[in-house]
Design an enzyme around this catalytic site. Structure first.
Site, PDB file in Angstrom:
ATOM      1  N   ASP A 127      -4.779   0.312  14.351  1.00  0.00           N
ATOM      2  CA  ASP A 127      -4.034  -0.714  13.621  1.00  0.00           C
ATOM      3  C   ASP A 127      -2.688  -0.189  13.125  1.00  0.00           C
ATOM      4  O   ASP A 127      -2.615   0.493  12.095  1.00  0.00           O
ATOM      5  CB  ASP A 127      -4.891  -1.199  12.429  1.00  0.00           C
ATOM      6  CG  ASP A 127      -4.162  -2.250  11.628  1.00  0.00           C
ATOM      7  OD1 ASP A 127      -4.609  -2.545  10.496  1.00  0.00           O
ATOM      8  OD2 ASP A 127      -3.146  -2.769  12.124  1.00  0.00           O
ATOM      9  N   ASP A 311       2.335  -4.983  15.293  1.00  0.00           N
ATOM     10  CA  ASP A 311       1.061  -4.812  14.603  1.00  0.00           C
ATOM     11  C   ASP A 311      -0.133  -4.973  15.540  1.00  0.00           C
ATOM     12  O   ASP A 311      -0.566  -6.087  15.833  1.00  0.00           O
ATOM     13  CB  ASP A 311       0.977  -5.841  13.458  1.00  0.00           C
ATOM     14  CG  ASP A 311      -0.288  -5.669  12.661  1.00  0.00           C
ATOM     15  OD1 ASP A 311      -0.506  -6.438  11.709  1.00  0.00           O
ATOM     16  OD2 ASP A 311      -1.078  -4.770  13.001  1.00  0.00           O
TER      17      ASP A 311
HETATM   18  C1  ZSD Z   1     -11.304  -7.689  14.543  1.00  0.00           C
HETATM   19  C2  ZSD Z   1     -10.231  -8.517  13.952  1.00  0.00           C
HETATM   20  N1  ZSD Z   1      -8.933  -8.218  14.046  1.00  0.00           N
HETATM   21  O1  ZSD Z   1      -8.203  -9.145  13.373  1.00  0.00           O
HETATM   22  C3  ZSD Z   1      -9.098 -10.030  12.836  1.00  0.00           C
HETATM   23  C4  ZSD Z   1      -8.665 -11.180  11.969  1.00  0.00           C
HETATM   24  C5  ZSD Z   1     -10.376  -9.685  13.229  1.00  0.00           C
HETATM   25  C6  ZSD Z   1     -11.699 -10.393  13.001  1.00  0.00           C
HETATM   26  N2  ZSD Z   1     -12.178 -10.337  11.619  1.00  0.00           N
HETATM   27  C7  ZSD Z   1     -13.364 -11.181  11.566  1.00  0.00           C
HETATM   28  C8  ZSD Z   1     -12.518  -8.983  11.093  1.00  0.00           C
HETATM   29  C9  ZSD Z   1     -11.252  -8.282  10.786  1.00  0.00           C
HETATM   30  C10 ZSD Z   1     -10.300  -8.727   9.911  1.00  0.00           C
HETATM   31  C11 ZSD Z   1      -9.326  -7.778   9.991  1.00  0.00           C
HETATM   32  N3  ZSD Z   1      -9.681  -6.850  10.875  1.00  0.00           N
HETATM   33  N4  ZSD Z   1     -10.860  -7.153  11.375  1.00  0.00           N
HETATM   34  C12 ZSD Z   1      -8.877  -5.722  11.237  1.00  0.00           C
HETATM   35  C13 ZSD Z   1      -7.883  -5.439  10.191  1.00  0.00           C
HETATM   36  N5  ZSD Z   1      -7.259  -6.667   9.753  1.00  0.00           N
HETATM   37  C14 ZSD Z   1      -5.922  -6.849   9.803  1.00  0.00           C
HETATM   38  C15 ZSD Z   1      -5.110  -5.822  10.232  1.00  0.00           C
HETATM   39  C16 ZSD Z   1      -3.742  -6.072  10.283  1.00  0.00           C
HETATM   40  N6  ZSD Z   1      -2.872  -5.141  10.687  1.00  0.00           N
HETATM   41  N7  ZSD Z   1      -3.237  -7.283   9.949  1.00  0.00           N
HETATM   42  C17 ZSD Z   1      -4.096  -8.237   9.539  1.00  0.00           C
HETATM   43  N8  ZSD Z   1      -5.432  -8.054   9.458  1.00  0.00           N
HETATM   44  C18 ZSD Z   1      -8.076  -7.748   9.283  1.00  0.00           C
END
Ligand code: ZSD
Length: 422
Positions: A127, A311
């Site tokens: 990330d 990102d």
């Molecule tokens: C896996 C996944 N990846 O995006 C999502 C939403 C998911 C699913 N979700 C159910 C679970 C989750 C939520 C997040 N993640 N995983 C990864 C880190 N997240 C970020 C990172 C960042 N740089 N910017 C914003 N959020 C939020």
């Protein structure tokens, strides 16, 4: 003496001036090359050894050993001295790791890593939009674990608790996690950080529990964003950077297929044309850069600077509302749905591609990447891969944009980011 001379030249990595004589068979002939000159003669082509640096002291030293001559002390010292000089120049570490989509819409990508001794394997979400390396662990309540692999520091002989340190992070979508910190060996793509801060989750929010394929995150944003307190910790990249051949990592994400993250080198086989580098502003702690504008489908390019972040941890592309409404005006049946939280359209609608500029370069996102996914499995209404950033507060070039390019995150001074078509 001919042999010795030839050996010395070989040690120099130079082609020998003395073609080997009788009794040697060229590789070409060994493989039955066409021009068979009959028996008795042959010639071997020699090639320069890549990155060979001639070390005179060592060469003389070898000759002394070869003829059993006593080695003078200052010669021994000279060899040690020149070896040390070259050790400073020797090719350094690099790494390469897979980035596997977790589902058929590429919502996120996971990368295998090993932690501790003996190595424990987990699959983490790389990330570039955050800077905490955290994992599901033996400290995570079992009720919050749903199929994830965990790191157990008490099973690692090299794990050390970072006394009195904690961490707590909340992401853009409201998901969150927090816990304690261990220092341990951490390896990704064959590249090891000896003393990596591994943040162990003692609490994760429901959306992480639901994400069975993601065992945690590797934050590759700038270390200033790290949430460990009272002393913030370095990212994996910052820990290994000085040992890398080049202070870079690259992302080659793919649509519906495994891509790669490389560390320490730029793989020319992974992109076409040239890489266009632009400045990065590290102050917000993200890989923030300026895009030079956009075009919708085959429309004219609109040169208007768009400040955003690259990102890998965000699934979609979030841009200013004006751009997004202009895009969906060209999509039959598209609406901005409050119910589904963004632009949706009939899955059968045809979508234009989307091009964004990086200085004079252009990255075109195929329309297939913007037909992101049905709003629920099997639905005939689809969710857009391009959404408005007005609710987010920052423009985000997430996976939908990144997987259309080969991206170089250059951690040199000053940091820059490079984009190439592929
Ligand atoms: C896996 C996944 N990846 O995006 C999502 C939403 C998911 C699913 N979700 C159910 C679970 C989750 C939520 C997040 N993640 N995983 C990864 C880190 N997240 C970020 C990172 C960042 N740089 N910017 C914003 N959020 C939020």
């Amino acid at each position: 003496t001919n042999l010795v001379f030839a050996a010395e030249l070989a040690a120099l990595g130079l082609a020998s001036a003395l073609p080997p004589r009788i009794g040697t068979t060229s590789l070409a002939q060994a493989h039955g090359d066409s021009a068979n000159r009959g028996s008795g003669t042959a010639s071997l082509k020699q090639v320069r050894r890549p990155r060979y640096r001639f070390n005179g002291a060592r060469s003389v030293y070898r000759t002394y050993l070869k003829y059993g001559a006593p080695v003078p002390d200052d010669l021994v010292k000279a060899v040690a001295h020149t070896d040390a000089l070259y050790a400073a120049e020797v090719k350094r570490a690099t790494g390469s790791a897979a980035a596997e989509p977790i589902d058929e819409s590429d919502q996120a990508y996971i990368t295998p890593v090993t932690i501790g001794t003996p190595p424990q394997t987990l699959e983490l979400d790389v990330d570039t939009g955050s800077s905490d390396l955290w994992v599901f662990s033996s400290h995570t309540p079992p009720s919050q674990i749903h199929g994830q692999q965990i790191y157990s520091p008490n099973k690692s002989s090299t794990a050390k608790l970072l006394e009195g340190h904690t961490w707590s992070i909340t992401y853009g979508d409201g998901s969150a996690s927090r816990g304690n910190v261990y220092i341990d060996n951490f390896t990704v793509g064959g590249l090891t950080a000896e003393k990596q801060a591994v943040q162990c989750a003692q609490q994760v929010s429901a959306s992480f529990t639901r994400e069975t394929h993601v065992d945690g995150l590797i934050g590759l944003g700038f270390s200033t964003l790290n949430t460990v307190s009272p002393k913030s910790q370095l990212t994996f990249f910052d820990n290994v950077k000085s040992g890398l051949d080049s202070p870079v990592f690259t992302a080659d994400l793919k649509h519906g297929a495994a891509g790669t993250y490389d560390f320490g080198f730029v793989d020319k086989a992974k992109y076409s044309g040239e890489i266009t580098y632009v400045p990065v502003n590290p102050d917000p702690g993200y890989w923030a850069f300026n895009s030079s504008g956009y075009a919708i489908g085959s429309g004219k390019f609109s040169a208007s600077a768009i400040t955003g972040i690259a990102d890998t941890g965000t699934s979609l592309l979030y841009l200013p509302t004006a751009i997004v409404t202009a895009y969906y005006r060209q999509v039959e049946g598209a609406t901005n749905s409050r119910t589904y939280g963004g632009y949706v359209f009939p899955c059968s609608s045809s979508l234009p591609s989307f091009t964004f500029g990086v200085a004079d370069a252009r990255i075109t996102i195929p329309s297939a990447y913007i037909n992101y996914a049905p709003i629920t499995p099997g639905s005939s209404t689809c969710f857009g891969g391009l959404q408005s950033s007005s609710g987010v507060g920052i423009n985000i070039f997430g996976d939908v944009a990144l997987k259309a390019a080969f991206v170089v995150f250059n951690g040199g001074s000053p940091p820059t980011i490079g984009w190439a078509q592929k």
